[in-house]
Structures are given as C-alpha cells and as structure tokens.
Write an enzyme that holds these catalytic residues in place. Structure first.
Site, PDB file in Angstrom:
ATOM      1  N   GLU A 233       0.789  -1.226   0.000  1.00 35.61           N
ATOM      2  CA  GLU A 233       0.000   0.000   0.000  1.00 35.61           C
ATOM      3  C   GLU A 233       0.828   1.287   0.000  1.00 35.61           C
ATOM      4  O   GLU A 233       0.763   2.084   0.947  1.00 35.61           O
ATOM      5  CB  GLU A 233      -0.968  -0.010   1.187  1.00 35.61           C
ATOM      6  CG  GLU A 233      -2.002  -1.120   1.102  1.00 35.61           C
ATOM      7  CD  GLU A 233      -3.104  -1.019   2.167  1.00 35.61           C
ATOM      8  OE1 GLU A 233      -3.010  -0.126   3.032  1.00 35.61           O
ATOM      9  OE2 GLU A 233      -4.039  -1.838   2.126  1.00 35.61           O
TER      10      GLU A 233
ATOM     11  N   GLU B  54      -6.119  -8.231   0.396  1.00 35.47           N
ATOM     12  CA  GLU B  54      -6.762  -7.751   1.618  1.00 35.47           C
ATOM     13  C   GLU B  54      -8.190  -7.325   1.305  1.00 35.47           C
ATOM     14  O   GLU B  54      -8.433  -6.669   0.286  1.00 35.47           O
ATOM     15  CB  GLU B  54      -6.015  -6.557   2.231  1.00 35.47           C
ATOM     16  CG  GLU B  54      -4.632  -6.871   2.769  1.00 35.47           C
ATOM     17  CD  GLU B  54      -4.012  -5.676   3.508  1.00 35.47           C
ATOM     18  OE1 GLU B  54      -4.787  -4.789   3.951  1.00 35.47           O
ATOM     19  OE2 GLU B  54      -2.781  -5.626   3.624  1.00 35.47           O
TER      20      GLU B  54
END
Length: 422
Positions: free
Chosen positions: A234, A338
């Site tokens: 991320e 995720e």
C-alpha cells in the site's frame, strides 16, 4: 553494445520452461497427510457442482499484527506488551529499550499465532496465508537511529514450517518499508510524520531486504511453500507523490529477486512471484518501466468502507461487490490480498450496521459471499484481513466470523447465488 545481465542469460537459458509456480497450476502442494488443500474434492462434506468456481483458487487469511503489530487491531495484546501508550513498534521499542522490547515481542510472536491456529485455518477449508513483515527483520540494514524488535526471523521460519507442513501456500509481504511508505500509519512499523521511502537509498535498503528474503526462501526447507513476495504494501495512492517507485524501485526489486535466484541456480519453474500493488490501487501502472514481467503477480486491496464513491447502503455494498471488477486491468495472476466486511466507522455501530442482529448477520453473510464469488471469478483468489483481532468484531476477524456463523466453516459452502438478481 547489448549488455546482458546474469539474470538475462539465465532467463534465455530456461525460456522454454518459464512458468512461475502457483499451487494447482504449476505444481501441487501437499500437507503431511498427502492432502492438497487446493483440491476442493478432498472434503467429504462438499457437494461439487460444475457451476461453482474451480479448485485451485487462493482462499486465505492474513496473519495481521504478528510481525507488524497494528495497535488498533490488537489493542489488548499491545497493552499487555507494555506498549499501550505508543503508536507503533518503533515507538514502543524506543521506549522500552532493546532488551526488554526483544523479550515482549518474542513472547508476542510465540503466542499470537500458534500451530493450533494453523490447524484451525486448515479445518476451515483455507489454503493460503499472507504474512506481513517489516524490512527490519533483516537486522543488519537497520540504522542505529531506528528502533525495532530483534529475533523475528526464527519465528517467521517456524510459522512457515507449520504452514508448509499443513499444505498452505504462503505469501510474504514487505508491509513495512524503509523510511515508511505512508505517514502516520503503524502498518509501516513506525508512525513517521512523512513518507520517507521514496528516495534512492531507501529503495536500496528495500531491495537488499527482498534479496535477503529470497535467499532464505530458497535455501531453508521450512520456507518451501512460499511462492510469492509482495514487494511493498500500500504505497501512497498518488502516482505524482511516489517519485522513482515505478521507474526505480519496482524494476530494482524484481532484478534483486531474480539475480538472487540466478546465483542460487533456481530453475524457472521455482521462481518466486514478484508482487506489486495493481494499478487500481492508485500508485501508477506497476509494469510501466518493467523490461519484462515474467513471474510477476499483482495485489489488489478492497476496502469498500473507505471508498466514498459507493453509497453507504446495504444494496449498494452488495451491488459493488458483485459488479466492481477487481481485475479490469486484465493482469494475471491477480490476488485480492486484503479485504474485510467492515462498513464505514461512522455507521458501523448504528442499528442498521451493528454486527449482532440476525438481520445484519444475514447482510454480512451475503456481502462476504458476494465478494468471494466476484474475486474467485475475476482473479486468482482472495486473502481476508485478518485471521484474528482483539476488536470483538467479526468484521475484521475471520476466526470470529466463523464462530458467529457469518462465514461458513468452509468457504465452498457460501451462498453461490449471493449476486443473483443484483
């Protein structure tokens, strides 16, 4: 004059055999009872029908807060470690001192995920674990001005050994990058006021870590089922704010992994997948500056709760899950690394969204099923965030969601009609 690197020569030599390994596609992986968890037919409790997704899909959980503790997810554990007033691992280690910090973190690693957890995951029909780690696990690249727990590698090796014995596929992800890839977020291992990762010397430390980890994966038996390395979790969601990420770090990380494999004489069918975030994430096109993309994979994270484009209603959430193609880039392999079933913070405990009522449980049951159905149709599979938490909220805990009856004891038993008529 054309100059070939050692990896280029290696790639040419093995070009006719080139295929990175995925379970069920390139080779089977079996547990100590000779069961392949990617073959859904091994369970006598499952009735197979031809319209259900094929076997071989990744169905997994993240081992969140194991090697990178996120205080919001593991608040009771964090407090018991003596870290309750601190924002991140860096801050807690700095406060406790290295010796005491090593003691409390090693106790945490020894107890947060145990072999019983691995056995329970296996009993729930899962076949994959994703393990977030920080660059500081390679202790020789940690600066004297940095403060992180020491000794994590032995516990990572033990977890990977348990998971390999159980037949799991393993993804290891560089969750915490040198200098922190985003500001004020403990998933980086620190609570840095600014993102300091996007400079050449931090990229170099990241590459060193990935090369070191690649060597370990290929030379230690307990890591035999690790097939994918996430190269940075991320990064900032703005391509204009990540100078050099696409042009410097991604190609360099790829080459660091491949050069390490070439030096070890690893055959191409045993290469690791090199996994950046996908373009949907917002950091730019991960292959824009790649000279080749052999053995690459791509990571998608889907948290609807933080997507302001989706109306905060139950029908809108189900519709989004059913129709938002997470692989519209048409890249493969793509894994939804995720996701959760948590709604926005400002409504999550309201009567329409709180998790305890039967009506709301029915919604969360359908929302989970709709996401799984979409991800298995569009991508190579999914990894739920997370396996466990201290939140008392099953929307962030696969283990708790199974106990609550929201997620079935085997994902093959979800409602495969969750998107019918949506």
């Amino acid at each position: 004059m054309l100059s070939l690197t050692r990896f280029d020569l290696f790639l040419i030599l093995f070009a006719s055999y080139s295929s990175a390994w995925l379970p069920g596609e390139d080779r089977g992986i079996f547990n100590q009872s000779d069961i392949n968890l990617f073959d859904i037919s091994f369970s006598t409790n499952i009735t197979l029908t031809r319209w259900q997704p094929a076997s071989g899909k990744i169905r997994g959980v993240n081992l969140g807060s194991l090697f990178v503790v996120e205080p919001w997810l593991a608040s009771r554990e964090w407090s018991n470690m003596g870290c309750g007033q601190y924002n991140s691992e860096f801050d807690c280690v700095s406060a406790l001192g290295q010796g005491q910090a090593n003691v409390v973190f090693q106790n945490h690693w020894n107890t947060w995920i145990t072999i019983d957890d691995i056995r329970q995951m296996q009993s729930y029909g899962l076949n994959t674990i994703r393990i977030p780690v920080g660059y500081w696990m390679m202790e020789e690249i940690v600066y004297s001005s940095e403060h992180f727990p020491q000794g994590g590698l032995a516990y990572l090796e033990r977890i990977c050994g348990w998971a390999s014995d159980a037949g799991f596929y393993i993804i290891i992800d560089m969750h915490g990058a040198p200098g922190a890839q985003v500001p004020t977020n403990p998933f980086t291992g620190q609570f840095a006021p600014t993102a300091g990762f996007y400079v050449s010397w931090q990229y170099e430390r990241g590459r060193k870590f990935l090369a070191w980890l690649t060597n370990i994966v290929h030379t230690r038996y307990n890591f035999r089922n690790v097939g994918m390395l996430g190269i940075v979790n991320e990064p900032l969601q703005n391509a204009n704010q990540v100078p050099g990420l696409l042009s410097d770090f991604y190609p360099g990380a790829y080459n660091a992994i491949r050069d390490t494999e070439a030096a070890l004489g690893i055959t191409s069918n045993n290469f690791l997948h090199v996994q950046p975030m996908n373009e949907i994430w917002g950091s730019g096109n991960p292959t824009q500056y790649m000279s080749n993309t052999y053995f690459m994979a791509y990571d998608d994270h889907r948290y609807t709760k933080w997507d302001n484009s989706v109306p905060v209603t139950k029908p809108a959430y189900i519709s989004d899950a059913c129709h938002n193609n997470r692989n519209r880039e048409n890249r493969s392999p793509m894994v939804v690394g995720e996701f959760s079933i948590s709604p926005p913070d400002n409504v999550q405990w309201s009567s329409d969204w709180e998790p305890s009522s039967d009506n709301n449980k029915n919604f969360y049951r359908q929302w989970f099923a709709a996401q799984v159905l979409a991800y298995e149709t569009q991508t190579n599979g999914w990894v739920f965030w997370s396996w466990k938490s201290n939140l008392g909220d099953y929307r962030w805990s696969y283990q708790d969601a199974v106990a609550a009856g929201v997620i079935p004891r085997n994902p093959q038993d979800i409602n495969w009609g969750a998107c019918n008529g949506v």
